[in-house]
Design an enzyme around this catalytic site. Structure first.
Site, short mmCIF file in Angstrom:
data_model
loop_
_atom_site.label_atom_id
_atom_site.label_comp_id
_atom_site.label_asym_id
_atom_site.label_seq_id
_atom_site.Cartn_x
_atom_site.Cartn_y
_atom_site.Cartn_z
N GLY A 60 15.64 -48.26 29.18
CA GLY A 60 17.10 -48.34 29.26
C GLY A 60 17.70 -46.95 29.43
N GLU A 115 9.85 -56.07 23.97
CA GLU A 115 10.95 -55.21 23.56
C GLU A 115 11.40 -55.59 22.16
OE1 GLU A 115 13.01 -53.38 27.23
OE2 GLU A 115 14.12 -55.15 26.64
N TRP A 136 19.13 -50.42 34.06
CA TRP A 136 20.34 -49.59 33.94
C TRP A 136 21.42 -50.26 33.11
CZ3 TRP A 136 21.48 -47.14 39.47
CH2 TRP A 136 20.35 -46.42 39.88
N LYS A 137 21.22 -51.55 32.82
CA LYS A 137 22.22 -52.33 32.07
C LYS A 137 23.59 -52.19 32.77
CE LYS A 137 19.31 -51.85 28.06
NZ LYS A 137 19.16 -51.85 26.62
P1 13P Z 1 16.51 -48.32 25.57
O1 13P Z 1 15.42 -47.66 26.35
O2 13P Z 1 17.87 -47.74 25.84
O3 13P Z 1 16.19 -48.45 24.13
O4 13P Z 1 16.62 -49.83 26.14
C1 13P Z 1 15.47 -50.58 26.26
C2 13P Z 1 15.80 -51.80 27.01
O5 13P Z 1 16.51 -52.65 26.54
C3 13P Z 1 15.23 -51.95 28.36
O6 13P Z 1 15.40 -53.23 28.84
#
Ligand code: 13P
Length: 257
Positions: free
Chosen positions: A235, A168, A10-11
């Site tokens: 994310g 990633e 979820w950051k």
């Molecule tokens: P996104 O799915 O928003 O590109 O982010 C990927 C991510 O950094 C998951 O750790």
């Protein structure tokens, strides 16, 4: 067949209220879920306790997004592995490219964190990935090799067996530009081969390697159909229960095929 694990990173999004709402929605949607994929959510630290309470008996594992490489003591602002375990976390994301880029985390530091996470009984989800410049200069495999060797340094085969690796590509994170299934699978295969050299084929074959970088409800099925892609680290698309649930379903379908 390896299991597929879908984890939501979820950051720095969702306070305790937003966390409660999203997890409740996931719980409701999971009532009809017949299984086949493992689910992890990784909210920000202040939401972990609330998240655990609302998860209750739902089939969702709780993870954190980072932790200290120290056990305890005078480290203002840090959170230890045992603190995460005590609130019900079973996973922790380590070495995310945003931590490497904005907080200058190195492979050595990530390696120290991995050891502490394992000692506390947590499953580390360890991130590796190349930048766009590195990909365009043709050094992707070399960069990934250095990162994988660095973060797994001095770990026994038994310990490596317990980790999840997440590929990633930095250029795919939050950009809406995902790696193609073939590009991703090539790197996953490279990682698996590397881990087999560090351990054995037996360990490498069981290793869960997630893909992360603009995975969403539209592209998840084709990415997850690749033989070496064992799940996703999501994310943006993990912040909406319908999109996240579609990805979970895609993972379950990929397993059943
Ligand atoms: P996104 O799915 O928003 O590109 O982010 C990927 C991510 O950094 C998951 O750790």
């Amino acid at each position: 067949m390896r299991k597929k694990i879908i984890a939501g990173n979820w950051k720095m999004n969702k306070d305790i209220h937003g966390t409660a709402t999203l997890i409740q929605e996931l719980r409701d949607r999971l009532k009809d879920f017949r299984g086949g994929a493992e689910i992890v959510v990784c909210p920000p630290f202040p939401s972990l306790v609330v998240a655990k309470t609302i998860i209750g008996d739902a089939p969702i594992r709780l993870g954190a997004q980072n932790m200290s490489h120290q056990d305890d003591g005078a480290y203002t602002g840090e959170v230890s592995a045992s603190m995460l375990a005590a609130v019900g976390c079973t996973c922790v994301i380590l070495g995310h490219s945003e931590r490497r880029q904005y907080f200058k985390e190195t492979n050595e530091l990530v390696n120290a964190k991995v050891k502490k996470a394992l000692a506390a009984g947590l499953t580390p989800i360890i991130c590796v990935g190349e930048t766009l410049e590195e990909r365009e200069s043709g050094v992707t495999d070399a960069i990934i090799t250095t990162q994988v060797r660095g973060v797994l340094h001095e770990l026994s085969s038994g310990e490596i067996e317990k980790v999840i690796l997440a590929y990633e590509p930095v250029w795919a994170i939050g950009t809406g530009k995902n790696a193609t299934p073939e590009q991703a699978n090539d790197v996953h295969r490279h990682i698996r081969k590397l881990v087999s050299q560090m351990t054995s084929w037996n360990v490498a074959e069981k290793l869960v390697i997630q893909y992360g970088g603009s995975m969403n409800a539209q592209n998840a099925a084709v990415l997850l159909a690749q033989p070496d892609i064992d799940g996703g680290l999501i994310g943006g698309a993990s912040l909406k229960s319908d999109a996240f649930m579609t990805i979970i379903q895609a993972a379950a379908e990929a397993v059943s095929q």
